[in-house]
Design a protein around this motif. Structure first.
Motif, PDB file in Angstrom:
ATOM      1  N   ARG A 367       0.792  -1.167  -0.264  1.00 49.83           N
ATOM      2  CA  ARG A 367       0.162   0.438  -0.048  1.00 49.83           C
ATOM      3  C   ARG A 367       1.196   1.557   0.090  1.00 49.83           C
ATOM      4  O   ARG A 367       0.915   1.997  -1.217  1.00 49.83           O
ATOM      5  CB  ARG A 367      -1.175   0.162   1.896  1.00 49.83           C
ATOM      6  N   ASP A 368       1.645   1.361   1.043  1.00 47.42           N
ATOM      7  CA  ASP A 368       2.743   2.661   1.435  1.00 47.42           C
ATOM      8  C   ASP A 368       4.213   2.502   0.235  1.00 47.42           C
ATOM      9  O   ASP A 368       4.877   3.502   0.645  1.00 47.42           O
ATOM     10  CB  ASP A 368       2.545   3.116   2.416  1.00 47.42           C
ATOM     11  N   LYS A 369       4.422   1.329  -0.507  1.00 48.50           N
ATOM     12  CA  LYS A 369       5.443   0.535  -0.710  1.00 48.50           C
ATOM     13  C   LYS A 369       6.788   1.116   0.168  1.00 48.50           C
ATOM     14  O   LYS A 369       7.992   1.068  -0.181  1.00 48.50           O
ATOM     15  CB  LYS A 369       5.726   1.951  -1.716  1.00 48.50           C
ATOM     16  N   SER A 370       6.619   1.142   1.679  1.00 44.70           N
ATOM     17  CA  SER A 370       7.720   1.090   2.447  1.00 44.70           C
ATOM     18  C   SER A 370       7.865  -0.567   2.976  1.00 44.70           C
ATOM     19  O   SER A 370       7.764  -1.208   2.019  1.00 44.70           O
ATOM     20  CB  SER A 370       6.942   1.529   3.939  1.00 44.70           C
ATOM     21  N   PHE A 371       9.425  -0.403   3.215  1.00 41.34           N
ATOM     22  CA  PHE A 371       9.729  -2.098   3.407  1.00 41.34           C
ATOM     23  C   PHE A 371      10.356  -1.877   4.603  1.00 41.34           C
ATOM     24  O   PHE A 371      11.475  -1.147   4.581  1.00 41.34           O
ATOM     25  CB  PHE A 371      10.599  -2.181   1.955  1.00 41.34           C
ATOM     26  N   GLU A 372      10.595  -3.110   5.023  1.00 40.53           N
ATOM     27  CA  GLU A 372      11.725  -3.682   6.500  1.00 40.53           C
ATOM     28  C   GLU A 372      12.256  -4.578   5.257  1.00 40.53           C
ATOM     29  O   GLU A 372      11.738  -5.834   5.263  1.00 40.53           O
ATOM     30  CB  GLU A 372      11.183  -3.388   7.542  1.00 40.53           C
ATOM     31  N   LYS A 373      13.720  -4.799   7.061  1.00 45.45           N
ATOM     32  CA  LYS A 373      14.269  -6.397   6.905  1.00 45.45           C
ATOM     33  C   LYS A 373      13.318  -6.322   7.857  1.00 45.45           C
ATOM     34  O   LYS A 373      13.125  -6.429   8.942  1.00 45.45           O
ATOM     35  CB  LYS A 373      15.446  -5.891   7.437  1.00 45.45           C
ATOM     36  N   ALA A 374      13.086  -7.960   7.221  1.00 43.36           N
ATOM     37  CA  ALA A 374      12.231  -9.402   8.230  1.00 43.36           C
ATOM     38  C   ALA A 374      13.288  -9.826   8.418  1.00 43.36           C
ATOM     39  O   ALA A 374      13.478 -10.531  10.035  1.00 43.36           O
ATOM     40  CB  ALA A 374      11.456  -9.845   7.401  1.00 43.36           C
ATOM     41  N   CYS A 375      14.183 -10.608   8.351  1.00 51.60           N
ATOM     42  CA  CYS A 375      15.567 -11.389   9.048  1.00 51.60           C
ATOM     43  C   CYS A 375      16.510 -11.438   7.952  1.00 51.60           C
ATOM     44  O   CYS A 375      17.080 -10.395   6.948  1.00 51.60           O
ATOM     45  CB  CYS A 375      15.132 -12.681   9.392  1.00 51.60           C
ATOM     46  N   GLU A 376      17.498 -11.537   8.567  1.00 46.76           N
ATOM     47  CA  GLU A 376      19.033 -11.874   8.263  1.00 46.76           C
ATOM     48  C   GLU A 376      19.339 -13.408   7.793  1.00 46.76           C
ATOM     49  O   GLU A 376      19.031 -13.924   8.886  1.00 46.76           O
ATOM     50  CB  GLU A 376      20.399 -11.354   8.699  1.00 46.76           C
ATOM     51  N   LEU A 377      19.791 -13.628   6.692  1.00 45.00           N
ATOM     52  CA  LEU A 377      20.170 -14.929   6.941  1.00 45.00           C
ATOM     53  C   LEU A 377      21.494 -15.178   6.869  1.00 45.00           C
ATOM     54  O   LEU A 377      22.673 -14.418   6.295  1.00 45.00           O
ATOM     55  CB  LEU A 377      19.717 -15.704   5.500  1.00 45.00           C
ATOM     56  N   THR A 378      22.140 -16.057   7.204  1.00 43.62           N
ATOM     57  CA  THR A 378      23.520 -16.357   7.527  1.00 43.62           C
ATOM     58  C   THR A 378      23.844 -17.228   5.455  1.00 43.62           C
ATOM     59  O   THR A 378      23.318 -17.908   5.428  1.00 43.62           O
ATOM     60  CB  THR A 378      23.482 -17.408   8.240  1.00 43.62           C
ATOM     61  N   SER A 379      24.572 -16.590   5.023  1.00 44.25           N
ATOM     62  CA  SER A 379      25.202 -16.838   3.909  1.00 44.25           C
ATOM     63  C   SER A 379      25.619 -18.384   4.418  1.00 44.25           C
ATOM     64  O   SER A 379      26.279 -19.438   5.068  1.00 44.25           O
ATOM     65  CB  SER A 379      25.795 -15.846   3.982  1.00 44.25           C
ATOM     66  N   LYS A 380      24.744 -19.762   3.975  1.00 42.75           N
ATOM     67  CA  LYS A 380      25.953 -20.603   2.961  1.00 42.75           C
ATOM     68  C   LYS A 380      26.844 -21.701   2.309  1.00 42.75           C
ATOM     69  O   LYS A 380      27.718 -20.208   1.332  1.00 42.75           O
ATOM     70  CB  LYS A 380      24.771 -21.663   2.389  1.00 42.75           C
ATOM     71  N   GLY A 381      27.716 -22.189   3.025  1.00 40.25           N
ATOM     72  CA  GLY A 381      29.349 -22.139   2.638  1.00 40.25           C
ATOM     73  C   GLY A 381      29.797 -21.267   2.300  1.00 40.25           C
ATOM     74  O   GLY A 381      30.597 -19.911   2.792  1.00 40.25           O
ATOM     75  N   THR A 382      30.460 -21.100   1.345  1.00 42.60           N
ATOM     76  CA  THR A 382      31.016 -20.164   0.374  1.00 42.60           C
ATOM     77  C   THR A 382      30.948 -19.102  -0.925  1.00 42.60           C
ATOM     78  O   THR A 382      31.221 -18.393  -1.954  1.00 42.60           O
ATOM     79  CB  THR A 382      32.350 -20.339  -0.559  1.00 42.60           C
ATOM     80  N   GLU A 383      29.034 -19.377  -0.863  1.00 41.87           N
ATOM     81  CA  GLU A 383      28.484 -18.444  -1.820  1.00 41.87           C
ATOM     82  C   GLU A 383      28.820 -16.709  -1.567  1.00 41.87           C
ATOM     83  O   GLU A 383      29.111 -16.454  -0.427  1.00 41.87           O
ATOM     84  CB  GLU A 383      26.817 -18.745  -1.647  1.00 41.87           C
ATOM     85  N   SER A 384      28.967 -15.995  -2.762  1.00 35.44           N
ATOM     86  CA  SER A 384      28.558 -14.848  -2.601  1.00 35.44           C
ATOM     87  C   SER A 384      27.919 -14.164  -2.393  1.00 35.44           C
ATOM     88  O   SER A 384      26.292 -15.189  -2.038  1.00 35.44           O
ATOM     89  CB  SER A 384      28.838 -14.355  -4.541  1.00 35.44           C
ATOM     90  N   LYS A 385      27.886 -12.812  -1.532  1.00 29.64           N
ATOM     91  CA  LYS A 385      26.574 -12.202  -0.604  1.00 29.64           C
ATOM     92  C   LYS A 385      25.605 -11.490  -1.673  1.00 29.64           C
ATOM     93  O   LYS A 385      25.210 -10.642  -1.408  1.00 29.64           O
ATOM     94  CB  LYS A 385      27.793 -10.976  -0.054  1.00 29.64           C
TER      95      LYS A 385
END
Length: 405
Positions: A367-385
């Motif tokens: 509706r208002d086009k706002s956004f927020e971080k719902a959660c931070e994920l731990t990167s798996k293995g050696t995958e690029s950020k």
């Protein structure tokens, strides 16, 4: 004269009175989320018996048909799956872990569909030099870890082959689910064999349907909406089959469909009785419309407009590195994001998109086009950020329910 000392009556505190009275306790527990109720089983034997009662579970499921999405299951390989939990506490990080073993039946399974808290799964064939193990299907409730195997259909023949299997479950209408299996008939392009399994009778019924199969229809990705299983084609045509009315129909492409522009659909799903479609046209991949299907299947209409440019500016990992090197190349049309789920809320102002970008899940208010971080994920293995960990076709939303399977 000797005075009489009368002891005051033993009156329980109000909380203790409610906790020990099932008639008073039941309405209170029906308002508690399913996951919390499972922990409350440890309070005492009476609570354990009440919460474990199938009748209580059915009432709880019917009174809480649309809880919020709390996690996602997704496939990382053909024989494995993980989940992302969406924490309620902003200070917590989401987990990107392999879930505990929730069933003992098949060692290798594939999730086919998520439908209002239940998962439709199948075992993967074990192929050897001499034979192959037949595929079996089952319905799983991840909240209660209960699983029910679907019996083999007696209507399968050598002249038919499975095109797709789909789950139909809406606890606001019925506490029983149905599984639809659609088969093609050898030598015919318009005749299909449809079989319906009912959890109420634990039996299959045979139905036949004749319709012209749309080009490139995806029968492996069925979505339950409006009493029907819906499938979409590569050209965004929708085929729907109403389970109770035994009727089918076809909906044409969205009005915005342009055959001359490079496009792809990024989402096709249901939430709270609404069917949505997201198509992205190149090169404006961060700006697109969310379309909704009319309940009478009158066609698609634009419900929301989405602009993800502010998210890309706030989270530069969403922009692949090659985009920054040469913005003129066609490859720069790609941005690293996946639409996990479109969540419609009873409060229209709260409807949102859950987006997966590298190492994060973002909640975008439609509706208002706002956004927020719902959660931070731990990167798996050696995958690029800057790499994604989940594809939208392999993500299955999870909501808590006590529904019996």
């Amino acid at each position: 004269m000797q005075s009489l000392c009368l002891k005051p009556p033993n009156i329980s505190p109000p909380a203790e009175t409610i906790a020990s009275n099932q008639d008073l306790l039941t309405p209170v527990l029906l308002c508690i989320p399913a996951r919390s109720l499972l922990r409350f089983k440890c309070v005492c034997k009476n609570w354990f018996a009440l919460i474990s009662n199938p009748k209580f579970c059915d009432i709880h499921a019917s009174k809480n048909p649309y809880p919020k999405v709390s996690a996602f299951f997704f496939h990382t390989a053909i024989h494995d799956f993980y989940f992302i939990s969406i924490p309620n506490n902003e200070n917590q990080s989401g987990s990107l872990l392999k879930p505990p073993r929730i069933i003992e039946h098949p060692p290798r399974i594939k999730i086919l569909q998520s439908c209002n808290g239940l998962l439709l799964c199948c075992s993967l064939r074990e192929i050897t030099n001499t034979s192959s193990t037949p595929r079996c299907y089952f319905v799983l409730n991840p909240t209660t870890t209960k699983c029910s195997a679907i019996t083999n259909s007696p209507y399968a023949t050598k002249s038919t082959s499975i095109l797709g299997v789909a789950l139909a479950f809406d606890p606001s209408k019925s506490l029983h689910y149905k599984v639809l299996c659609i088969r093609c008939i050898a030598g015919s392009v318009i005749s299909f064999q449809i079989e319906i399994y009912s959890s109420e009778t634990r039996n299959w019924t045979l139905r036949e349907a004749t319709f012209l199969r749309p080009f490139h229809i995806d029968f492996s990705h069925g979505v339950y909406f409006n009493g029907a299983i819906n499938w979409i084609s590569r050209t965004s045509r929708v085929l729907h089959y109403n389970i109770d009315e035994e009727s089918h129909g076809m909906v044409s492409r969205p009005p915005s469909y342009n055959v001359f522009r490079k496009r792809e659909y990024r989402y096709f799903g249901e939430s709270r009785g609404h069917l949505h479609l997201i198509e992205i046209y190149m090169p404006c991949v961060t700006q697109f419309d969310v379309m909704e299907m009319g309940r009478d299947y009158s066609g698609w209409f634009v419900k929301y407009h989405v602009d993800l440019d502010p998210i890309a500016a706030a989270f530069p990992e969403m922009v692949p590195e090659h985009n920054l090197d040469d913005p003129s190349k066609e490859e720069t049309w790609y941005y690293a994001f996946v639409v996990l789920f479109l969540a419609r809320e009873a409060n229209k102002e709260g409807s949102s998109l859950l987006l997966h970008i590298p190492c994060k899940v973002i909640s975008y208010n439609l509706r208002d086009k706002s956004f927020e971080k719902a959660c931070e994920l731990t990167s798996k293995g050696t995958e690029s950020k800057r790499s994604l960990q989940v594809g939208w076709r392999d993500a299955y939303h999870y909501i808590e329910t006590l529904a019996c399977v």
